[in-house]
Design an enzyme around this catalytic site. Structure first.
Site, mmCIF file in Angstrom:
data_model
loop_
_atom_site.group_PDB
_atom_site.id
_atom_site.type_symbol
_atom_site.label_atom_id
_atom_site.label_comp_id
_atom_site.label_asym_id
_atom_site.label_seq_id
_atom_site.Cartn_x
_atom_site.Cartn_y
_atom_site.Cartn_z
ATOM 1 N N LYS A 21 0.876 -1.178 0.000
ATOM 2 C CA LYS A 21 0.000 0.000 0.000
ATOM 3 C C LYS A 21 0.910 1.223 0.000
ATOM 4 O O LYS A 21 1.658 1.445 0.948
ATOM 5 C CB LYS A 21 -0.899 -0.015 1.241
ATOM 6 C CG LYS A 21 -1.816 1.199 1.360
ATOM 7 C CD LYS A 21 -2.765 1.008 2.533
ATOM 8 C CE LYS A 21 -3.517 2.266 2.901
ATOM 9 N NZ LYS A 21 -4.410 2.777 1.878
ATOM 10 N N THR A 24 -2.608 6.783 0.129
ATOM 11 C CA THR A 24 -3.820 6.849 0.930
ATOM 12 C C THR A 24 -4.651 7.993 0.373
ATOM 13 O O THR A 24 -4.109 8.976 -0.113
ATOM 14 C CB THR A 24 -3.509 7.032 2.434
ATOM 15 O OG1 THR A 24 -4.747 7.014 3.166
ATOM 16 C CG2 THR A 24 -2.770 8.332 2.727
ATOM 17 N N GLU A 74 -3.341 0.872 -3.567
ATOM 18 C CA GLU A 74 -4.030 0.655 -2.288
ATOM 19 C C GLU A 74 -4.113 -0.837 -1.963
ATOM 20 O O GLU A 74 -4.657 -1.229 -0.939
ATOM 21 C CB GLU A 74 -5.455 1.230 -2.350
ATOM 22 C CG GLU A 74 -5.515 2.743 -2.313
ATOM 23 C CD GLU A 74 -5.624 3.275 -0.890
ATOM 24 O OE1 GLU A 74 -5.349 2.536 0.069
ATOM 25 O OE2 GLU A 74 -5.995 4.458 -0.761
#
Length: 106
Positions: A21, A24, A74
């Site tokens: 990831k 954000t 993500e």
């Protein structure tokens, strides 16, 4: 005790620590970060610190402009990503993509 600069849901911790990831998506209240910022990261549920990240970029985006590439960053599918964002920010359409890299692990 030092406070955390940004928090993530606990379910994202392993992906962040593994480098899966790398972005954000946040609303305007968390759009003040800038490239080069070093942020202490905590878990949303208990505010437990678990790593430090370096912000690489912050750029505005709307929900309908999200792509498979964002979803990949993500570590989820595009539909899932949109559902997650809608769940967190039900009345919002304008967001900021915060791109980051892992800086240090607790």
């Amino acid at each position: 005790m030092q406070s955390n600069d940004i928090t993530f849901y606990q379910r994202f911790e392993a992906d962040i620590l593994a480098g899966r990831k790398t972005i954000t998506i946040r609303d305007k209240s968390e759009s003040h970060f800038k490239a080069g910022d070093i942020l202490r990261v905590g878990r949303f549920e208990d505010n437990q610190y678990f790593c430090t990240i370096e912000v690489l970029s912050v750029s505005p985006i709307t929900l309908d402009k999200l792509t498979e590439q964002h979803a990949k960053q993500e570590n989820m599918g595009l539909d899932e990503l949109k559902d997650v964002i809608r769940g967190i920010y039900p009345n919002e359409d304008n967001f900021f993509v915060i791109k980051f890299k892992l800086n240090a692990i607790r």
